[in-house]
Each structure stands twice: as structure tokens, then as C-alpha cells.
Design an enzyme around this catalytic site. Structure first.
Site, PDB file in Angstrom:
ATOM      1  N   LYS A   1     -31.402  11.975  67.176  1.00  0.00           N
ATOM      2  CA  LYS A   1     -31.428  13.035  66.154  1.00  0.00           C
ATOM      3  C   LYS A   1     -32.794  13.739  66.135  1.00  0.00           C
ATOM      4  O   LYS A   1     -32.850  14.957  66.082  1.00  0.00           O
ATOM      5  CB  LYS A   1     -31.182  12.340  64.806  1.00  0.00           C
ATOM      6  CG  LYS A   1     -30.833  13.205  63.671  1.00  0.00           C
ATOM      7  CD  LYS A   1     -30.211  12.375  62.545  1.00  0.00           C
ATOM      8  CE  LYS A   1     -30.874  11.032  62.316  1.00  0.00           C
ATOM      9  NZ  LYS A   1     -31.944  11.011  61.335  1.00  0.00           N
TER      10      LYS A   1
ATOM     11  N   ARG B   1     -28.242  11.238  52.718  1.00  0.00           N
ATOM     12  CA  ARG B   1     -27.972   9.951  53.358  1.00  0.00           C
ATOM     13  C   ARG B   1     -26.827   9.231  52.645  1.00  0.00           C
ATOM     14  O   ARG B   1     -26.418   8.166  53.053  1.00  0.00           O
ATOM     15  CB  ARG B   1     -29.255   9.153  53.220  1.00  0.00           C
ATOM     16  CG  ARG B   1     -29.516   8.045  54.162  1.00  0.00           C
ATOM     17  CD  ARG B   1     -30.014   8.470  55.506  1.00  0.00           C
ATOM     18  NE  ARG B   1     -30.864   7.458  56.081  1.00  0.00           N
ATOM     19  CZ  ARG B   1     -31.991   7.690  56.717  1.00  0.00           C
ATOM     20  NH1 ARG B   1     -32.413   8.904  56.867  1.00  0.00           N
ATOM     21  NH2 ARG B   1     -32.679   6.708  57.217  1.00  0.00           N
TER      22      ARG B   1
ATOM     23  N   ARG C   1     -37.602   2.353  70.798  1.00  0.00           N
ATOM     24  CA  ARG C   1     -38.306   3.578  70.402  1.00  0.00           C
ATOM     25  C   ARG C   1     -39.796   3.323  70.153  1.00  0.00           C
ATOM     26  O   ARG C   1     -40.174   2.322  69.566  1.00  0.00           O
ATOM     27  CB  ARG C   1     -37.641   4.059  69.119  1.00  0.00           C
ATOM     28  CG  ARG C   1     -38.178   5.309  68.534  1.00  0.00           C
ATOM     29  CD  ARG C   1     -37.162   5.954  67.664  1.00  0.00           C
ATOM     30  NE  ARG C   1     -36.884   5.218  66.435  1.00  0.00           N
ATOM     31  CZ  ARG C   1     -35.996   5.629  65.558  1.00  0.00           C
ATOM     32  NH1 ARG C   1     -35.296   6.720  65.785  1.00  0.00           N
ATOM     33  NH2 ARG C   1     -35.778   4.943  64.466  1.00  0.00           N
TER      34      ARG C   1
ATOM     35  N   ARG D   1     -42.371   1.297  64.808  1.00  0.00           N
ATOM     36  CA  ARG D   1     -42.104   1.198  63.376  1.00  0.00           C
ATOM     37  C   ARG D   1     -41.671  -0.232  63.065  1.00  0.00           C
ATOM     38  O   ARG D   1     -40.839  -0.778  63.774  1.00  0.00           O
ATOM     39  CB  ARG D   1     -40.980   2.166  63.001  1.00  0.00           C
ATOM     40  CG  ARG D   1     -41.458   3.581  62.881  1.00  0.00           C
ATOM     41  CD  ARG D   1     -40.325   4.546  62.762  1.00  0.00           C
ATOM     42  NE  ARG D   1     -39.306   4.162  61.797  1.00  0.00           N
ATOM     43  CZ  ARG D   1     -38.241   4.905  61.505  1.00  0.00           C
ATOM     44  NH1 ARG D   1     -38.076   6.068  62.090  1.00  0.00           N
ATOM     45  NH2 ARG D   1     -37.365   4.507  60.634  1.00  0.00           N
TER      46      ARG D   1
ATOM     47  N   ARG E   1     -29.397  -0.377  57.890  1.00  0.00           N
ATOM     48  CA  ARG E   1     -29.455   1.093  58.014  1.00  0.00           C
ATOM     49  C   ARG E   1     -28.148   1.614  58.615  1.00  0.00           C
ATOM     50  O   ARG E   1     -27.635   2.641  58.211  1.00  0.00           O
ATOM     51  CB  ARG E   1     -30.651   1.508  58.861  1.00  0.00           C
ATOM     52  CG  ARG E   1     -31.941   1.502  58.035  1.00  0.00           C
ATOM     53  CD  ARG E   1     -33.149   1.203  58.882  1.00  0.00           C
ATOM     54  NE  ARG E   1     -33.535   2.264  59.776  1.00  0.00           N
ATOM     55  CZ  ARG E   1     -34.383   2.100  60.793  1.00  0.00           C
ATOM     56  NH1 ARG E   1     -34.896   0.920  61.035  1.00  0.00           N
ATOM     57  NH2 ARG E   1     -34.703   3.113  61.546  1.00  0.00           N
TER      58      ARG E   1
HETATM   59  P1  AMP Z   1     -35.627   7.317  58.945  1.00  0.00           P
HETATM   60  O1  AMP Z   1     -36.969   7.671  59.487  1.00  0.00           O
HETATM   61  O2  AMP Z   1     -34.747   8.510  58.747  1.00  0.00           O
HETATM   62  O3  AMP Z   1     -34.966   6.223  59.717  1.00  0.00           O
HETATM   63  O4  AMP Z   1     -35.890   6.735  57.467  1.00  0.00           O
HETATM   64  C1  AMP Z   1     -36.651   5.547  57.289  1.00  0.00           C
HETATM   65  C2  AMP Z   1     -36.337   4.966  55.932  1.00  0.00           C
HETATM   66  O5  AMP Z   1     -36.713   5.887  54.889  1.00  0.00           O
HETATM   67  C3  AMP Z   1     -34.854   4.684  55.668  1.00  0.00           C
HETATM   68  O6  AMP Z   1     -34.420   3.453  56.219  1.00  0.00           O
HETATM   69  C4  AMP Z   1     -34.822   4.671  54.138  1.00  0.00           C
HETATM   70  O7  AMP Z   1     -35.368   3.475  53.629  1.00  0.00           O
HETATM   71  C5  AMP Z   1     -35.808   5.802  53.798  1.00  0.00           C
HETATM   72  N1  AMP Z   1     -35.089   7.091  53.692  1.00  0.00           N
HETATM   73  C6  AMP Z   1     -35.138   8.137  54.550  1.00  0.00           C
HETATM   74  N2  AMP Z   1     -34.345   9.133  54.141  1.00  0.00           N
HETATM   75  C7  AMP Z   1     -33.761   8.717  52.990  1.00  0.00           C
HETATM   76  C8  AMP Z   1     -32.809   9.277  52.101  1.00  0.00           C
HETATM   77  N3  AMP Z   1     -32.286  10.494  52.310  1.00  0.00           N
HETATM   78  N4  AMP Z   1     -32.447   8.551  51.009  1.00  0.00           N
HETATM   79  C9  AMP Z   1     -32.969   7.335  50.782  1.00  0.00           C
HETATM   80  N5  AMP Z   1     -33.834   6.727  51.590  1.00  0.00           N
HETATM   81  C10 AMP Z   1     -34.238   7.405  52.704  1.00  0.00           C
END
Ligand code: AMP
Length: 224
Positions: free
Chosen positions: A13, A88, A127, A162, A174
Site C-alpha cells: 500500500k 480502519r 519490511r 518497526r 492487525r
Molecule cells: P500502520 O502504519 O498503518 O500499520 O499503522 C500502525 C498502527 O497505528 C496500527 O497498528 C494502529 O495501532 C495505529 N493506527 C494507524 N491507523 C489507525 C486508524 N485509522 N485507527 C486506529 N489506529 C490506527
């Protein structure tokens, strides 16, 4: 151009989003990256969000929704935006839709990358993040974006991992959230797919996330 980008963690993505961002000159707004900036900057929001992120849970809607809606009101979003990682869950989708309608802003394109859960998991674990630029793709399991030794393949910068990418139970959580078509992320994608079918204003594009980065990009470009 106002764009939403859906895909499970590990589906490419971020990589494909960067291509759209360059094509339409929109800011690429990643909810996860905003949280990470807050955590490394030591802000109160970052401190609140960290415990949820480390566990692989969603940060609660009362923190996340205003954070993103505020971000979309900044000057750089006046001529369009690409939103990645938000909404999300179904509630966030409904709130985003409401807020855009109230502001008279239309959504133009929604992209959904479709990828098998097990493949997505392996990609996440490979990653690596470039300290210089979040949009420099590096993955030890994908040949075309393999790092240059232990350095970024684009700029030679240091690479980091990460914490939540190396924790299988956090990845599982997730993905549970993403693949949940009742109230989770797929439910929020389908909310907009239904709107696209009903109102005919949104272009809803699906992409097969399994082929190489180049092939997925070609499919994306051909469908835009
Ligand atoms: P990502 O980088 O998109 O994988 O996001 C990392 C983490 O940030 C996720 O596992 C959630 O804990 C938090 N997060 C990111 N976007 C959201 C969202 N729209 N709503 C709630 N938590 C989020």
C-alpha cells in the site's frame, strides 16, 4: 484528487500510494506514520497511542478520527489528498463520509489491494524502514526492493525495523482487524464500494497485490 487507499499491512500500500501521490501531486497522509512521528517526538498523543500500537490494536476512534479530520483541513490538502491507513473500521468510514459531505468535499478514487493473509504476513516481517524517507521501499523478502546490504536501496540511508512488524501476534491482530468485513477495515472499504455503486461518483479500483511491485503499479496505472 481525493483518494482512499486500502490494503492489508504488507500488501504494498505504501509503495503504490507513493506512485499515486506523485501522479496527482497530493500529500500522502498515513495515519500510522503520524502516530509514529508523535511517538518519536515525545508528544502526549504519541504516548497515548503507543500502547495500542505496540499491541497491534487500533488506537481508539476518539483520538484517531479528530487527528485525521484535522490533518485534512491543513493548507496542503486544499487541492487533494491521499489517505492511507484511515479509515480502519466501519465507524471511521461513516465519520469520514459525514465529515466530507458536511464540508462539501467529494471522494474521487478508492483503491483496494487484495492480498492473501499469509503472503501479507511474510512481507511485513521482511519490511525495513529508511530513516531518511518513509517512501523508500525496502524489503528483504522481495527481490526488486531488496536493501543494498544493510542500507536503503534508494539513498543508502540507515534502515530500521518497526517493533510491531516483528511481533507475530501483533501482526495477527492487525490482520484480524483488516480482514474483518463486518466492522473492520474491509467493512470500511466496502462501505465506500457500496457508495460508489449507489451514487456513481466514486471510482472504486481493486488490484491484485500478489504480482511484483512493477506489475501491481501497471495494473493501478491502467485502471486510473
Ligand atoms: P500502520 O502504519 O498503518 O500499520 O499503522 C500502525 C498502527 O497505528 C496500527 O497498528 C494502529 O495501532 C495505529 N493506527 C494507524 N491507523 C489507525 C486508524 N485509522 N485507527 C486506529 N489506529 C490506527
Amino acid at each position: 484528487m481525493n483518494i482512499l487507499f486500502f490494503g492489508p499491512n504488507g500488501s504494498g500500500k505504501g509503495t503504490q500510494g507513493a506512485i499515486l501521490k506523485d501522479k496527482y501531486y497530493t500529500p500522502h497522509i498515513e495515519s500510522g506514520a503520524i502516530f509514529r512521528e508523535n511517538i518519536s517526538g515525545g508528544t502526549a498523543l504519541g504516548a497515548k497511542a503507543k500502547e495500542y500500537i505496540d499491541r497491534g490494536d487500533l488506537v481508539p476512534d476518539d483520538i484517531t478520527i479528530p487527528m485525521i479530520l484535522d490533518r485534512l483541513q491543513r493548507d496542503d490538502c486544499k487541492d487533494g489528498w491521499l489517505l492511507d491507513g484511515f479509515p480502519r473500521n466501519k465507524n471511521q468510514a461513516i465519520k469520514l463520509d459525514e465529515s466530507l459531505r458536511n464540508a462539501g468535499i467529494s471522494l474521487d478514487i478508492v483503491v483496494e489491494i487484495i492480498l492473501d493473509r499469509e503472503i501479507a504476513k511474510n512481507r511485513i516481517m521482511g519490511r525495513r524502514l529508511c530513516v531518511n524517507d518513509n517512501n523508500h521501499p525496502n524489503n528483504i523478502y522481495i527481490d526488486v526492493i531488496k536493501p543494498d546490504g544493510d542500507k536503503c536501496r534508494v539513498c543508502g540511508g540507515e534502515l530500521t525495523k518497526r517493533d510491531d512488524d516483528q511481533d507475530e501476534s501483533a501482526i495477527g491482530k492487525r490482520h484480524d482487524i483488516y480482514y474483518d468485513a463486518e466492522v473492520g477495515t474491509l467493512a470500511s472499504a466496502y462501505y465506500f464500494r457500496d457508495l460508489a455503486a449507489k451514487e456513481g461518483k466514486i471510482k472504486y479500483i481493486t488490484l491484485d497485490g500478489e504480482p511484483s511491485v512493477k506489475e501491481v503499479t501497471a495494473e493501478l496505472v491502467s485502471k486510473l
